[in-house]
Each structure stands twice: as structure tokens, then as C-alpha cells.
Design a protein around this motif. Structure first.
Motif, PDB file in Angstrom:
ATOM      1  N   ALA A  22       0.815  -1.212   0.000  1.00  0.00           N
ATOM      2  CA  ALA A  22       0.000   0.000   0.000  1.00  0.00           C
ATOM      3  C   ALA A  22       0.852   1.266   0.000  1.00  0.00           C
ATOM      4  O   ALA A  22       0.405   2.294  -0.453  1.00  0.00           O
ATOM      5  N   HIS A  23       2.068   1.201   0.495  1.00  0.00           N
ATOM      6  CA  HIS A  23       2.882   2.407   0.583  1.00  0.00           C
ATOM      7  C   HIS A  23       3.525   2.752  -0.759  1.00  0.00           C
ATOM      8  O   HIS A  23       3.798   1.872  -1.556  1.00  0.00           O
ATOM      9  N   ASP A 105      -2.826   6.767   0.014  1.00  0.00           N
ATOM     10  CA  ASP A 105      -3.374   6.185   1.249  1.00  0.00           C
ATOM     11  C   ASP A 105      -3.009   7.036   2.471  1.00  0.00           C
ATOM     12  O   ASP A 105      -3.387   6.695   3.585  1.00  0.00           O
ATOM     13  N   HIS A 107      -0.021   7.496   3.720  1.00  0.00           N
ATOM     14  CA  HIS A 107       1.200   7.063   4.398  1.00  0.00           C
ATOM     15  C   HIS A 107       2.416   7.782   3.816  1.00  0.00           C
ATOM     16  O   HIS A 107       2.537   7.929   2.611  1.00  0.00           O
TER      17      HIS A 107
HETATM   18 CU    CU Z   1       0.657   2.848   2.784  1.00  0.00          CU
END
Ligand code: CU
Length: 118
Positions: A22-23, A105, A107
Motif C-alpha cells: 500500500a505504501h 493512502d 502514508h
Molecule cells: Cu501505505
């Protein structure tokens, strides 16, 4: 019983993988880390997912660790996974770039790369 164990392993594996992927992670750059290049006019950072230019920052340090003023990192109009930062004319020597960015997201990720100007 075996079914429950397998199901939990699957959930663990899937959960770990999704938090990793996700990052925003740096995939490639130009110059590449460790490269020995003719003075580049910009630095290109390519990520695995879209990044927020407004939440991205680069700091460039040249020979003797002197800070080098650069343009602000901007994404390409056609490609929001790539950050381009314009550079002044660089003299020969060793450079270190610190980057930080934010994926969609929310982050934050950061890293650095080093290159040498011939
Ligand atoms: Cu992420």
C-alpha cells in the motif's frame, strides 16, 4: 481444525502483503542510486503508486554536504507516479538526495539516493 489454521495463515499473509504494497515505494530513479553521470538537469523518482506532489519533498546535498537549491518536486501531468525535480547546473562531485513523499493512502515514505557528477 486444520481449516481454521490455514485460514488464519492466509489472513496473516494477505494482511502483511497489503500493508507492504500500500505504501508508495521508489521503483526506479534517474540518476540511479550509485550512478556516475554527466550533470543531470533534473532528478526523476518513479514510484509504484500515485504520490502527492504537494506532500513531497526533496533535499539535495552536494560536495562538502552543502545544500543545493532545487525546484519543487512535481508529478507529470500524464503520470502521477513520477516526481520530477529540476536542478541548477551541478558541478562535479558526490551528491546525496533525501526524498519524502505521501501516497494516496496518506502514508509517508522516505529514502535517499547517491550519485556522482563527472
Ligand atoms: Cu501505505
Amino acid at each position: 481444525m486444520m481449516y481454521i489454521v490455514r485460514l488464519s495463515l492466509f489472513v496473516l499473509a494477505f494482511g502483511a502483503a497489503s500493508s507492504v504494497f500500500a505504501h508508495a515505494r521508489l521503483q526506479t530513479s534517474d540518476p540511479q542510486n550509485g550512478a556516475n553521470v554527466a550533470a543531470p538537469s533534473s532528478i526523476t523518482l518513479h514510484y509504484n503508486e500515485p504520490v502527492e506532489a504537494a506532500m513531497s519533498n526533496v533535499k539535495l546535498f552536494g560536495p562538502d554536504n552543502a545544500a543545493v537549491e532545487t525546484g519543487s518536486p512535481a508529478t507529470r501531468e500524464s503520470d502521477d507516479t513520477t516526481l520530477v525535480t529540476t536542478l541548477p547546473k551541478l558541478s562535479a562531485g558526490a551528491y546525496r538526495l533525501e526524498w519524502s513523499t505521501m501516497g494516496h493512502d496518506g502514508h509517508h515514505t522516505k529514502g535517499e539516493l547517491r550519485f556522482t557528477v563527472k
